[in-house]
Scaffold this active site. Structure first.
Site, PDB file in Angstrom:
ATOM      1  N   ASP A   1     -23.980 -84.140  35.781  1.00 27.81           N
ATOM      2  CA  ASP A   1     -25.331 -84.680  35.938  1.00 27.81           C
ATOM      3  C   ASP A   1     -25.328 -86.173  35.595  1.00 27.81           C
ATOM      4  OD1 ASP A   1     -27.982 -85.333  35.972  1.00 27.81           O
ATOM      5  OD2 ASP A   1     -28.633 -83.755  34.609  1.00 27.81           O
TER       6      ASP A   1
ATOM      7  N   ASP B   1     -26.323 -84.244  27.132  1.00 27.17           N
ATOM      8  CA  ASP B   1     -26.714 -83.205  28.084  1.00 27.17           C
ATOM      9  C   ASP B   1     -25.522 -82.641  28.857  1.00 27.17           C
ATOM     10  OD1 ASP B   1     -27.982 -81.471  29.766  1.00 27.17           O
ATOM     11  OD2 ASP B   1     -29.584 -82.854  30.313  1.00 27.17           O
TER      12      ASP B   1
END
Length: 364
Positions: A209, A228
């Site tokens: 991501d 993340d």
């Protein structure tokens, strides 16, 4: 991803809208936040923190983040997932696909059902914070020898399937780095580019991501901090071997080898039209240009995004087969990092870095 695009693809006005959407999200009321914490950490969850700010300092599509202090004084970030997110994935994707099919807005060459199947599996992992904690710990281990990067410590006693807690980090997100001096932006770009290649060539393990908010720059330590890890995945050695050969052929400008390796990896069937083959080879060679030069590649002056836009349109119209599942996440990361570096207007010795990484690669 659209919020990362440059102005040649998306207008400044649309970029502003996409950026607002990316940054904004509704907060849970305090009672609901406390309910999730109690269900996940136990009714005595307040005994696990010295203090917690019940107003989140950040929020995204699946959760919100609170600052807290542990009894030992450590400052931490507590990410709390919105109730119902995980259980709603299947119905959301099914409804989205039905709507797209109803309006017939997607060309056949996108293979929407295959794309949605991949999205369903990836999203199921992203909402599993136990999976994210495991990936974060592994990344911290992998990057321990590389002092240019930092992975925050996971606080296991405060992490569950729907709550993820890690140490608070210092630094500025990359969207705040666009105004920094050129040499600093070049340094950030070089570290991001090197990390991306290491993820493929050395680790076969990638955080896929590329959002701005997942990367922070610490101006004191000069480190890039990664956040993340829900979208992290592993790639098999067999797949990476094929992909490395394909990229090397693109870097060397070998059209015949690009076709051969594209068929081997499953991007082409061997029965495509000449138009499709030419478009696919052209797109691959365009990507290879960034890896092939001897000097600095100026992401701020590149024309790759504009040239790719036209070629991709042809490929979508003539594609016979969906790409291998690994390609979706891998190319999301590669294209996202490319756009990040373009927004930073970074200048990176991509060819030199690629050759150093490729030289060390051991085929299986």
């Amino acid at each position: 991803m659209l919020s990362l695009q440059d102005e040649s693809i998306v207008s400044p006005q649309l970029q502003t809208i996409f950026e607002r959407v990316r940054q904004s999200a509704d907060f849970m009321p305090v009672w609901q936040t406390e309910k999730v914490l109690s269900e996940e950490l136990g009714s005595d969850w307040r005994n696990k923190v010295a203090s917690i700010d019940m107003r989140p300092f950040a929020a995204a599509s699946i959760g919100q983040v609170h600052q807290a202090k542990l009894p030992d004084g450590k400052q931490v970030a507590v990410k709390i997932q919105y109730p119902g997110v995980a259980s709603g994935i299947e119905s959301d994707i099914r409804n989205l696909l039905a709507t797209l099919n109803l309006w017939n807005v997607l060309p056949a060459g996108l293979f929407a059902e295959n794309l949605m199947d991949v999205a369903r599996r990836e999203l199921a992992l992203e909402v599993d914070y136990v999976h994210e904690a495991r990936c974060a710990r592994r990344f911290k281990e992998l990057l321990t020898p590389y002092t240019d990067y930092y992975i925050p410590e996971v606080i296991d006693s405060m992490s569950t399937r729907q709550v993820f807690t890690s140490e608070m980090i210092e630094g500025i997100s990359l969207d705040k780095c666009v105004g920094l001096d050129q040499d600093i932006r070049d340094e950030i770009g070089t570290k991001l580019f090197l990390l991306t290649l290491m993820e493929i060539y050395e680790f076969q393990y990638m955080q896929t991501d590329p959002n701005w908010s997942n990367f922070f720059y610490n101006p004191v330590t000069k480190q890039i901090t990664l956040l993340d890890f829900g979208a992290t995945r592993e790639y098999s050695k067999a797949f990476v071997d094929k992909y490395v050969r394909l990229i090397k052929a693109a870097v060397d400008g070998e059209r015949k080898a690009v076709l051969e390796h594209s068929r081997t990896i499953g991007l082409l069937t061997g029965y495509e039209s000449r138009v499709m083959e030419d478009a696919h080879v052209e797109a691959t060679l365009i990507i290879g240009e960034a890896f092939s030069g001897d000097g600095v590649f100026d992401f701020g002056k590149q024309s790759v995004t504009q040239r790719m836009a036209g070629v991709i349109a042809v490929m979508i119209d003539h594609r016979l087969t969906p790409p291998p599942e690994e390609i979706y996440s891998l190319h999301r990361k590669l294209s996202g990092v490319f756009l990040l570096l373009a927004k930073l207007k970074a200048r990176v010795e991509c060819g030199k870095i690629f050759r150093q990484i490729y030289k060390k690669y051991q085929f299986g």
